[in-house]
Write a protein that holds these residues in place. Structure first.
Motif, PDB file in Angstrom:
ATOM      1  N   THR A  10     -34.005  29.893  -5.638  1.00  0.00           N
ATOM      2  CA  THR A  10     -33.376  28.725  -6.227  1.00  0.00           C
ATOM      3  C   THR A  10     -33.886  28.584  -7.698  1.00  0.00           C
ATOM      4  N   ARG A  11     -33.011  28.218  -8.708  1.00  0.00           N
ATOM      5  CA  ARG A  11     -33.139  27.492  -9.738  1.00  0.00           C
ATOM      6  C   ARG A  11     -33.480  28.828 -10.863  1.00  0.00           C
ATOM      7  N   GLU A  28     -28.928  28.032  -6.325  1.00  0.00           N
ATOM      8  CA  GLU A  28     -28.189  27.000  -6.952  1.00  0.00           C
ATOM      9  C   GLU A  28     -27.179  27.547  -7.554  1.00  0.00           C
TER      10      GLU A  28
END
Length: 368
Positions: free
Chosen positions: A20-21, A50
């Motif tokens: 994520t990110r 994400e």
């Protein structure tokens, strides 16, 4: 066949990858995903991402699905979201997970979900939540750091080459824009903006390079980023003394991140600071000129493409780092760039222009 040291699992395991990110970190996971798929050709492989950054993997053939954690319930205590995410993952029935993040907060839902085989990084006390915990070697490139998780699982690794894909619909849209706005000219993508202001090069200097690209090199210059980046794009264009919409094009309003990848794949060069779009360009094999300040190019240099890294030779190191490198010189032996924190303001315009000129010349020779 899986290596004898790799725990046995179902014939068609269900595998979760957590990344994520951040656009750059996410696209750097492609060599990891390819090697994971090679070892588990029949597995179900889902990647937890994400909503924004995850779209850089939209066309990656090595995953089955990009999944996004549901929004946490409102007003049910501080751990309600954690419990909800763990329950959601448990319901999806994964039997193995690879966590490509360093934070314990990323490991906890995987652990609480009861996924049997969990591989990730030992940092921040994460080792106690993992089946296999991997220590990160300082200054190691992030692609190799991710691949080390597979090595720890006795999974063979290929040459680690970079790659990316453009879907037909995205390619057609971008090609139509380029035919209309930039027919038959050299094309350079410029990525001047970061979420960390200390990584940014002065706009006045970037404007001088943009002017040189258009006036001296005959190139068209392209910007495309988040809406908040548009003010900087406009400022650089103004300082360069060029009319917006002439030879300088800001496509921020026209293209989302997936289509920005398609645009980058059509460029002759990408110039920018240490930001995620440089890694997207590199994944498409586009030459990159990367300007580094406080971040470490040994870890974050664009991967697997012709690249020129510009960084000040003067670096600052805290006492603890100087002591560590003095006591353990092997930790910095063989590094391409010196460790420590550099000031991006030390990079001069002439050096950037020379680097751009070299890579554009190489691109022209390859095309010829």
């Amino acid at each position: 066949m899986p290596d004898a040291q790799t725990p046995a699992g179902p014939a068609q395991p269900r595998i979760l990858v957590v990344r994520t990110r951040f656009v750059g970190d996410t696209v750097l996971a492609i060599p990891f995903l390819r090697n994971l798929r090679r070892h588990f050709p029949s597995a179900r492989i889902d990647v937890l991402v994400e909503k924004g950054a995850g779209s850089v993997l939209a066309d990656c053939p090595y995953k089955d699905e990009l999944i996004i954690a549901p929004a946490p319930p409102q007003s049910r205590g501080p751990f309600a979201g954690l419990r909800a995410n763990a329950a959601w993952l448990r319901a999806r029935g994964y039997d193995r997970a690879y966590v490509l993040k360093r934070s314990v907060s990323s490991l906890l839902p995987v652990w609480l979900a009861g996924i049997r085989h969990r591989v990730g990084f030992a940092e921040q006390g994460g080792g106690m939540l993992l089946s296999r915990a991997v220590r990160i070697r300082e200054h190691r490139h992030e692609v190799e750091v991710f691949l080390d998780l597979l090595r720890a699982d006795s999974i063979p690794i290929d040459d680690g080459h970079n790659e990316n894909w453009v879907a037909d619909d995205a390619g057609r849209k971008v090609d139509a824009i380029l035919r209309d706005r930039s027919p038959g000219r050299g094309r350079v993508f410029v990525a001047p903006r970061s979420t960390a202001v200390e990584k940014e090069w002065p706009v006045e200097r970037m404007a001088r390079v943009v002017n040189w690209l258009v006036v001296n090199r005959g190139c068209d210059v392209f910007f495309c980023g988040a809406p908040r980046d548009m003010g900087m794009h406009e400022r650089i264009t103004e300082l360069a003394g060029l009319a917006r919409g002439g030879r300088v094009h800001d496509l921020t309003k026209d293209l989302d991140l997936r289509h920005t990848g398609a645009l980058l794949s059509r460029m002759d060069l990408c110039l920018g600071i240490d930001t995620g779009l440089l890694h997207v360009a590199a994944s498409h094999g586009v030459p990159v000129v990367a300007l580094f300040g406080p971040t470490d190019p040994n870890q974050w240099c664009p991967w697997g493409t012709p690249v020129e890294v510009l960084r000040s030779p003067r670096t600052v190191k805290p006492l603890s780092q100087r002591l560590q490198e003095s006591l353990f010189p092997a930790t910095v032996a063989g590094l391409r760039w010196p460790t420590g924190i550099a000031d991006i303001h030390d990079i001069d315009v002439d050096g950037v222009i020379a680097a751009v000129d070299r890579l554009l010349a190489g691109r022209s020779r390859a095309a010829g």
